[in-house]
Design a protein around this motif. Structure first.
Motif, PDB file in Angstrom:
ATOM      1  N   GLU A 129      -2.681  11.021 -18.748  1.00  0.00           N
ATOM      2  CA  GLU A 129      -1.920  12.179 -19.123  1.00  0.00           C
ATOM      3  C   GLU A 129      -1.036  12.344 -20.329  1.00  0.00           C
ATOM      4  O   GLU A 129      -0.966  13.120 -20.939  1.00  0.00           O
ATOM      5  N   GLU A 130      -0.510  11.101 -20.509  1.00  0.00           N
ATOM      6  CA  GLU A 130       0.334  11.048 -21.614  1.00  0.00           C
ATOM      7  C   GLU A 130      -0.370  10.701 -23.119  1.00  0.00           C
ATOM      8  O   GLU A 130      -0.283   9.687 -23.569  1.00  0.00           O
ATOM      9  N   GLY A 131      -0.890  11.725 -23.525  1.00  0.00           N
ATOM     10  CA  GLY A 131      -1.400  11.664 -24.704  1.00  0.00           C
ATOM     11  C   GLY A 131      -2.961  11.004 -25.042  1.00  0.00           C
ATOM     12  O   GLY A 131      -3.222  10.598 -26.106  1.00  0.00           O
ATOM     13  N   ARG A 132      -3.484  10.706 -23.819  1.00  0.00           N
ATOM     14  CA  ARG A 132      -4.688   9.814 -23.930  1.00  0.00           C
ATOM     15  C   ARG A 132      -5.776  10.368 -23.571  1.00  0.00           C
ATOM     16  O   ARG A 132      -6.899   9.980 -23.093  1.00  0.00           O
ATOM     17  N   GLY A 133      -5.652  11.828 -23.228  1.00  0.00           N
ATOM     18  CA  GLY A 133      -6.827  12.485 -23.224  1.00  0.00           C
ATOM     19  C   GLY A 133      -7.522  12.679 -21.764  1.00  0.00           C
ATOM     20  O   GLY A 133      -8.695  12.844 -21.576  1.00  0.00           O
ATOM     21  N   GLY A 190      -3.178  18.745 -26.813  1.00  0.00           N
ATOM     22  CA  GLY A 190      -3.236  19.581 -25.716  1.00  0.00           C
ATOM     23  C   GLY A 190      -2.975  21.093 -26.458  1.00  0.00           C
ATOM     24  O   GLY A 190      -2.155  21.325 -27.042  1.00  0.00           O
ATOM     25  N   PRO A 191      -3.744  21.986 -25.784  1.00  0.00           N
ATOM     26  CA  PRO A 191      -3.381  23.477 -25.945  1.00  0.00           C
ATOM     27  C   PRO A 191      -2.042  24.069 -25.260  1.00  0.00           C
ATOM     28  O   PRO A 191      -1.431  23.172 -24.354  1.00  0.00           O
ATOM     29  N   PRO A 192      -1.605  25.116 -25.545  1.00  0.00           N
ATOM     30  CA  PRO A 192      -0.319  25.660 -24.749  1.00  0.00           C
ATOM     31  C   PRO A 192      -0.891  25.728 -23.549  1.00  0.00           C
ATOM     32  O   PRO A 192      -2.042  26.157 -23.067  1.00  0.00           O
ATOM     33  N   LEU A 193       0.199  25.382 -22.606  1.00  0.00           N
ATOM     34  CA  LEU A 193      -0.263  25.581 -21.111  1.00  0.00           C
ATOM     35  C   LEU A 193       0.135  27.121 -20.719  1.00  0.00           C
ATOM     36  O   LEU A 193       1.450  27.442 -20.925  1.00  0.00           O
ATOM     37  N   VAL A 194      -0.742  27.754 -20.254  1.00  0.00           N
ATOM     38  CA  VAL A 194      -0.602  29.394 -19.971  1.00  0.00           C
ATOM     39  C   VAL A 194      -1.018  29.349 -18.531  1.00  0.00           C
ATOM     40  O   VAL A 194      -2.207  29.399 -18.110  1.00  0.00           O
ATOM     41  N   MET A 209       4.101  26.057 -21.444  1.00  0.00           N
ATOM     42  CA  MET A 209       4.520  24.704 -22.112  1.00  0.00           C
ATOM     43  C   MET A 209       3.602  24.942 -23.302  1.00  0.00           C
ATOM     44  O   MET A 209       2.861  25.796 -23.507  1.00  0.00           O
ATOM     45  N   ALA A 210       4.135  24.030 -24.359  1.00  0.00           N
ATOM     46  CA  ALA A 210       3.545  24.442 -25.778  1.00  0.00           C
ATOM     47  C   ALA A 210       2.564  23.377 -25.841  1.00  0.00           C
ATOM     48  O   ALA A 210       2.289  22.273 -25.523  1.00  0.00           O
ATOM     49  N   ALA A 211       1.873  23.782 -26.891  1.00  0.00           N
ATOM     50  CA  ALA A 211       0.768  22.946 -27.689  1.00  0.00           C
ATOM     51  C   ALA A 211       1.635  21.574 -28.559  1.00  0.00           C
ATOM     52  O   ALA A 211       2.457  21.907 -29.018  1.00  0.00           O
ATOM     53  N   GLY A 212       1.009  20.598 -28.193  1.00  0.00           N
ATOM     54  CA  GLY A 212       1.650  19.488 -28.603  1.00  0.00           C
ATOM     55  C   GLY A 212       0.660  18.683 -29.863  1.00  0.00           C
ATOM     56  O   GLY A 212      -0.053  18.190 -29.517  1.00  0.00           O
ATOM     57  N   GLU A 232       1.563  19.278 -22.019  1.00  0.00           N
ATOM     58  CA  GLU A 232       1.295  18.956 -20.910  1.00  0.00           C
ATOM     59  C   GLU A 232      -0.430  18.857 -20.881  1.00  0.00           C
ATOM     60  O   GLU A 232      -0.911  19.896 -21.171  1.00  0.00           O
ATOM     61  N   ASP A 233      -0.927  17.900 -20.497  1.00  0.00           N
ATOM     62  CA  ASP A 233      -2.419  17.690 -20.393  1.00  0.00           C
ATOM     63  C   ASP A 233      -2.995  18.478 -19.654  1.00  0.00           C
ATOM     64  O   ASP A 233      -4.270  18.965 -19.506  1.00  0.00           O
TER      65      ASP A 233
END
Length: 392
Positions: free
Chosen positions: A134-138, A297-301, A179-182, A334-335
């Motif tokens: 989850e931590e930025g590794r897809g 990741g995209p924004p969490l909606v 949550m935001a797109a990162g 958030e992934d």
């Protein structure tokens, strides 16, 4: 199931401590995934391993008739952080620790799976999704690319994350952007370099260019993004030159950072403006600029109906006064957002206020998931299944 959960709690705490003591970075969760799969099989669930790499999906069909299917997701990976808690179950893997509470997330979903397997008093199917990386590794994208929702169809998917700054026994959620797109980026400026003492006038000083660019970045949000839109542009790394040769002007400097946005238009604007500023400043200085921009990741909606179900489930556990149904959005990424672009669903925050002096914020060396939050998380999953699929 309150009494059964109380009986099971010591075992769940032991699982959480074991996971905490053996953290694994994303895409390397071999031990964690094996432990999860072994436990689930032992409790009688159908288990599929290596979904999108090291992902584990367990399936449980209810004893009542019903066609609805939902997914419940927890993440399993740790971070490259050296633990400094001094706990008896502190990380045994140098340079790695569960500094974000994924050990707690995994434990709570395991607890829910076990209790529901013992008493499948619901109609339909529940898929328990244990996601790696989850931590930025897809990890979420990898599971989706491996046919997650084609192989395990769901009408809705749900996720949860602990929040140390939210009081224990409380939940927070909101419909819409939560949550935001990162995004991550690097910019490299290249020039001639030279002798900083004897011939600075003959050199292309990329260090001045670096400073100008950092200052120019601060104008993107303040002067190009509308005041009603939220955005963050932050520099997190600088590289250039050598402290062993401070009289040498480097020929190359690099900076990197992260951006956070909610709206696609703002995301595009910031990337374009970063590229324009780099190219323009480099041209004025007689240097070159290379921009690498990585959209993560995209924004969490959160979707409206699943969010309402999540609020109802949390309310069933702690009461309406302890549930914030319109919490402010946060600029963390958030992934799980990838899964919400593929299926309707909702993501909720679980209060995890520090239960001991050594615990602190997420992604810090002294963080430790609060075991007192485990019953609330398990209870939420059970209440959500009851809300979505009947039973109780």
């Amino acid at each position: 199931m309150d009494a059964r959960l109380r009986d099971l709690l010591p075992e769940l705490v032991a699982i959480r401590h074991d996971l905490h003591a053996h953290p694994e970075i994303g895409r390397e969760e071999f031990r964690t995934a094996a432990l999860v799969a072994e436990r689930l099989r032992g409790w009688g669930l159908e288990v599929t391993e290596r979904v999108g790499g090291l992902g584990v999906v367990a399936t449980l069909r209810g004893a009542r008739p019903g066609q609805r299917a939902i997914g419940l997701r927890a993440d399993m990976d740790a971070l490259y952080i050296e633990e400094a808690t001094g706990l008896p179950y502190a990380s045994a893997n140098a340079g790695l620790m569960h500094a974000c509470g994924h050990d707690g997330h995994t434990t709570m979903l395991l607890g829910a799976a076990r209790l529901l397997a013992e008493r499948p008093d619901f109609g339909g199917t529940v898929h328990f999704i244990f996601q790696p990386a989850e931590e930025g590794r897809g990890g979420a994208r990898a599971m989706l690319d491996d046919g997650l929702f084609e192989r395990f169809p769901v009408d809705a998917v749900y996720g949860m994350h602990n929040m140390p700054d939210l009081p224990l026994g409380r939940f927070a959620i909101r419909p819409g952007p939560f949550m935001a797109a990162g995004d991550r980026w690097t910019v490299t400026f290249r020039g001639s370099g030279g002798h900083g003492g004897a011939a600075p006038h003959l050199s292309t000083d990329v260090t001045v260019l670096l400073a100008q660019y950092i200052l120019a970045l601060q104008t993107i949000v303040s002067r190009h993004v509308a005041p009603v839109d939220t955005a963050v542009v932050s520099v997190g790394a600088l590289q250039g030159g050598s402290l062993g040769a401070t009289n040498v002007m480097p020929a190359e400097v690099t900076l990197g950072g992260t951006n956070r946005t909610y709206r696609p238009e703002v995301r595009d604007l910031i990337e374009n403006r970063m590229r324009e500023l780099a190219a323009g400043l480099a041209a004025l200085a007689g240097a070159t600029a290379e921009v690498r921009y990585d959209r993560r990741g995209p924004p969490l909606v959160n979707h409206a109906e699943p969010t309402a179900s999540a609020v109802a489930a949390a309310t069933a556990v702690v009461g309406a006064e302890a549930v914030d149904p319109d919490a402010p959005p946060v600029t963390a990424g958030e992934d799980f957002a990838h899964m919400l672009t593929a299926r309707p669903g909702a993501f909720i925050f679980l209060g995890n206020a520090a239960g001991r002096a050594t615990s602190s914020g997420l992604h810090t060396p002294t963080y430790d998931f609060n075991d007192d939050a485990i019953p609330y998380g398990v209870g939420y999953w059970l209440a959500l299944v009851a809300k979505e699929m009947g039973g109780g």
